[in-house]
Design a protein around this motif. Sequence first.
Motif, PDB file in Angstrom:
ATOM      1  N   ALA A 104       0.826  -1.206   0.000  1.00 59.62           N
ATOM      2  CA  ALA A 104       0.000   0.000   0.000  1.00 59.62           C
ATOM      3  C   ALA A 104       0.858   1.252   0.000  1.00 59.62           C
ATOM      4  N   ASP A 105       1.974   1.231   0.736  1.00 56.94           N
ATOM      5  CA  ASP A 105       2.871   2.388   0.761  1.00 56.94           C
ATOM      6  C   ASP A 105       3.473   2.646  -0.612  1.00 56.94           C
ATOM      7  N   PHE A 106       3.844   1.582  -1.308  1.00 52.64           N
ATOM      8  CA  PHE A 106       4.409   1.771  -2.644  1.00 52.64           C
ATOM      9  C   PHE A 106       3.371   2.358  -3.598  1.00 52.64           C
ATOM     10  N   PHE A 107       2.126   1.931  -3.459  1.00 55.34           N
ATOM     11  CA  PHE A 107       1.077   2.514  -4.289  1.00 55.34           C
ATOM     12  C   PHE A 107       0.887   3.992  -3.957  1.00 55.34           C
ATOM     13  N   ARG A 108       0.884   4.331  -2.683  1.00 59.32           N
ATOM     14  CA  ARG A 108       0.605   5.716  -2.279  1.00 59.32           C
ATOM     15  C   ARG A 108       1.759   6.659  -2.582  1.00 59.32           C
ATOM     16  N   TYR A 109       2.995   6.197  -2.368  1.00 59.81           N
ATOM     17  CA  TYR A 109       4.132   7.101  -2.419  1.00 59.81           C
ATOM     18  C   TYR A 109       5.019   6.953  -3.651  1.00 59.81           C
ATOM     19  N   ARG A 110       4.753   5.963  -4.493  1.00 58.47           N
ATOM     20  CA  ARG A 110       5.531   5.827  -5.721  1.00 58.47           C
ATOM     21  C   ARG A 110       4.605   5.665  -6.939  1.00 58.47           C
ATOM     22  N   VAL A 111       3.769   4.657  -6.952  1.00 54.67           N
ATOM     23  CA  VAL A 111       2.892   4.431  -8.102  1.00 54.67           C
ATOM     24  C   VAL A 111       1.974   5.628  -8.328  1.00 54.67           C
ATOM     25  N   ALA A 112       1.455   6.209  -7.252  1.00 56.34           N
ATOM     26  CA  ALA A 112       0.504   7.315  -7.376  1.00 56.34           C
ATOM     27  C   ALA A 112       1.143   8.601  -7.896  1.00 56.34           C
ATOM     28  N   LEU A 113       2.477   8.645  -7.953  1.00 60.73           N
ATOM     29  CA  LEU A 113       3.129   9.833  -8.512  1.00 60.73           C
ATOM     30  C   LEU A 113       2.864   9.945 -10.006  1.00 60.73           C
ATOM     31  N   SER A 114       2.441   8.868 -10.623  1.00 59.46           N
ATOM     32  CA  SER A 114       2.019   8.865 -12.021  1.00 59.46           C
ATOM     33  C   SER A 114       0.522   8.622 -12.061  1.00 59.46           C
ATOM     34  N   ASP A 115      -0.250   9.655 -12.437  1.00 57.88           N
ATOM     35  CA  ASP A 115      -1.698   9.484 -12.510  1.00 57.88           C
ATOM     36  C   ASP A 115      -2.066   8.327 -13.422  1.00 57.88           C
ATOM     37  N   MET A 116      -1.389   8.251 -14.562  1.00 55.86           N
ATOM     38  CA  MET A 116      -1.697   7.191 -15.512  1.00 55.86           C
ATOM     39  C   MET A 116      -1.432   5.823 -14.888  1.00 55.86           C
ATOM     40  N   GLY A 117      -0.326   5.703 -14.176  1.00 57.60           N
ATOM     41  CA  GLY A 117       0.020   4.418 -13.589  1.00 57.60           C
ATOM     42  C   GLY A 117      -0.964   3.968 -12.539  1.00 57.60           C
ATOM     43  N   SER A 118      -1.274   4.842 -11.573  1.00 56.34           N
ATOM     44  CA  SER A 118      -2.151   4.438 -10.485  1.00 56.34           C
ATOM     45  C   SER A 118      -3.592   4.259 -10.947  1.00 56.34           C
ATOM     46  N   LEU A 119      -4.105   5.194 -11.736  1.00 55.78           N
ATOM     47  CA  LEU A 119      -5.482   5.062 -12.212  1.00 55.78           C
ATOM     48  C   LEU A 119      -5.653   3.821 -13.075  1.00 55.78           C
ATOM     49  N   HIS A 120      -4.665   3.573 -13.919  1.00 53.76           N
ATOM     50  CA  HIS A 120      -4.752   2.422 -14.806  1.00 53.76           C
ATOM     51  C   HIS A 120      -4.849   1.124 -14.017  1.00 53.76           C
ATOM     52  N   LEU A 121      -3.965   0.951 -13.048  1.00 56.89           N
ATOM     53  CA  LEU A 121      -3.953  -0.286 -12.269  1.00 56.89           C
ATOM     54  C   LEU A 121      -5.210  -0.424 -11.424  1.00 56.89           C
ATOM     55  N   LEU A 122      -5.578   0.636 -10.745  1.00 61.19           N
ATOM     56  CA  LEU A 122      -6.739   0.565  -9.860  1.00 61.19           C
ATOM     57  C   LEU A 122      -8.035   0.374 -10.636  1.00 61.19           C
ATOM     58  N   ALA A 165      -3.906 -15.158 -17.449  1.00 63.03           N
ATOM     59  CA  ALA A 165      -3.182 -14.074 -18.103  1.00 63.03           C
ATOM     60  C   ALA A 165      -4.052 -13.380 -19.143  1.00 63.03           C
ATOM     61  N   ARG A 166      -4.848 -14.159 -19.867  1.00 66.93           N
ATOM     62  CA  ARG A 166      -5.717 -13.563 -20.883  1.00 66.93           C
ATOM     63  C   ARG A 166      -6.724 -12.611 -20.260  1.00 66.93           C
ATOM     64  N   LEU A 167      -7.258 -12.979 -19.098  1.00 62.57           N
ATOM     65  CA  LEU A 167      -8.234 -12.116 -18.447  1.00 62.57           C
ATOM     66  C   LEU A 167      -7.606 -10.814 -17.948  1.00 62.57           C
ATOM     67  N   VAL A 168      -6.303 -10.836 -17.698  1.00 65.40           N
ATOM     68  CA  VAL A 168      -5.623  -9.569 -17.386  1.00 65.40           C
ATOM     69  C   VAL A 168      -5.701  -8.641 -18.588  1.00 65.40           C
ATOM     70  N   THR A 169      -5.455  -9.183 -19.780  1.00 70.73           N
ATOM     71  CA  THR A 169      -5.522  -8.332 -20.976  1.00 70.73           C
ATOM     72  C   THR A 169      -6.954  -7.880 -21.246  1.00 70.73           C
ATOM     73  N   VAL A 170      -7.923  -8.745 -20.975  1.00 71.35           N
ATOM     74  CA  VAL A 170      -9.327  -8.383 -21.212  1.00 71.35           C
ATOM     75  C   VAL A 170      -9.732  -7.204 -20.328  1.00 71.35           C
ATOM     76  N   ASN A 171      -9.232  -7.185 -19.102  1.00 71.34           N
ATOM     77  CA  ASN A 171      -9.603  -6.134 -18.156  1.00 71.34           C
ATOM     78  C   ASN A 171      -8.585  -4.998 -18.096  1.00 71.34           C
ATOM     79  N   ASP A 172      -7.606  -5.044 -18.977  1.00 72.32           N
ATOM     80  CA  ASP A 172      -6.632  -3.971 -19.102  1.00 72.32           C
ATOM     81  C   ASP A 172      -7.343  -2.760 -19.705  1.00 72.32           C
ATOM     82  N   ILE A 173      -7.244  -1.619 -19.055  1.00 71.07           N
ATOM     83  CA  ILE A 173      -7.973  -0.435 -19.498  1.00 71.07           C
ATOM     84  C   ILE A 173      -7.023   0.466 -20.276  1.00 71.07           C
TER      85      ILE A 173
END
Length: 274
Positions: A92-110, A216-224
């Motif tokens: 959770a800390d990595f998401f808040r303090y590193r991943v979230a520094l990129s809007d595209m990165g955090s929004l995409h994953l979440l 793995a295929r379902l990851v691509t299906v739900n990839d936004i």
Amino acid sequence: MTATPPPTTQVQPHELPASLREAGLTNWVREPLDDAVDRRRRLIVPPAAATLGTPAHPHRETLFAEVRHPDTVFMMGDNPALPRMPDRPTLADFFRYRVALSDMGSLHLLQSARVARENGLDDKVVLACLLHDIAVPGLLSANHGYWGAQLVAPYVDEEVAWAIQKHEALRYFADESVGYRYPDAYATYFGADYRPPEHTRRDAEEARKHRWYMTARLVTVNDIYSFDREVKVEFEEFEDIVGRHFRQPREGLGFDGSPTAHMWRTMIWPNNFL
């Protein structure tokens, strides 16, 4: 009467070596903050992976000349421009303090993870969607599926890590049985004539024959590939899944002696000279 501006410790761009300015490396000079303890300038040497093939690469050595100046050192440890990580950081800390520094990165994953959950998929798929591109905002974009899979492998089920790795190759190839088409965005990103290299084709074919192919295929299906910036998704929405399926080390990610601890430390201190 115009007030005299206070003195500054910052070196103005025109005072830096011409080679630094011409190579676009002035941003790699971190000036001391007003509340800095030692008042030293810290130089960030960009990694070779970030400069190879660019005009900046031959000029990295210029920073070595710059470090000979008084009160100037290479960056080691916390960069004051980044949020300080806790001593025992969690996912959770990595998401808040590193991943979230990129809007595209955090929004995409979440958002990808939320879509997977709303589609009724099991926890493994939702977790894989949450983590599938974690290397992009944290480490490297190139081969990000492989980097990301290695990063999380000691802490997740083998199937989840496998799905994260294989989604990278599978995303280039359609599977009409689950409604997955080649993303329209890729024609924009890479050109309509782009063809994946042979090793990517080979990985995708091998993945199709594997018992975990559909994960793995379902990851691509739900990839936004396009997402709504107005839709807010918080990491807390997935804390239950993370709690059940991510083995958080007591010592903190990066300090547990795992084979990938150094990768987490790189995300904590991404600008270290060594």
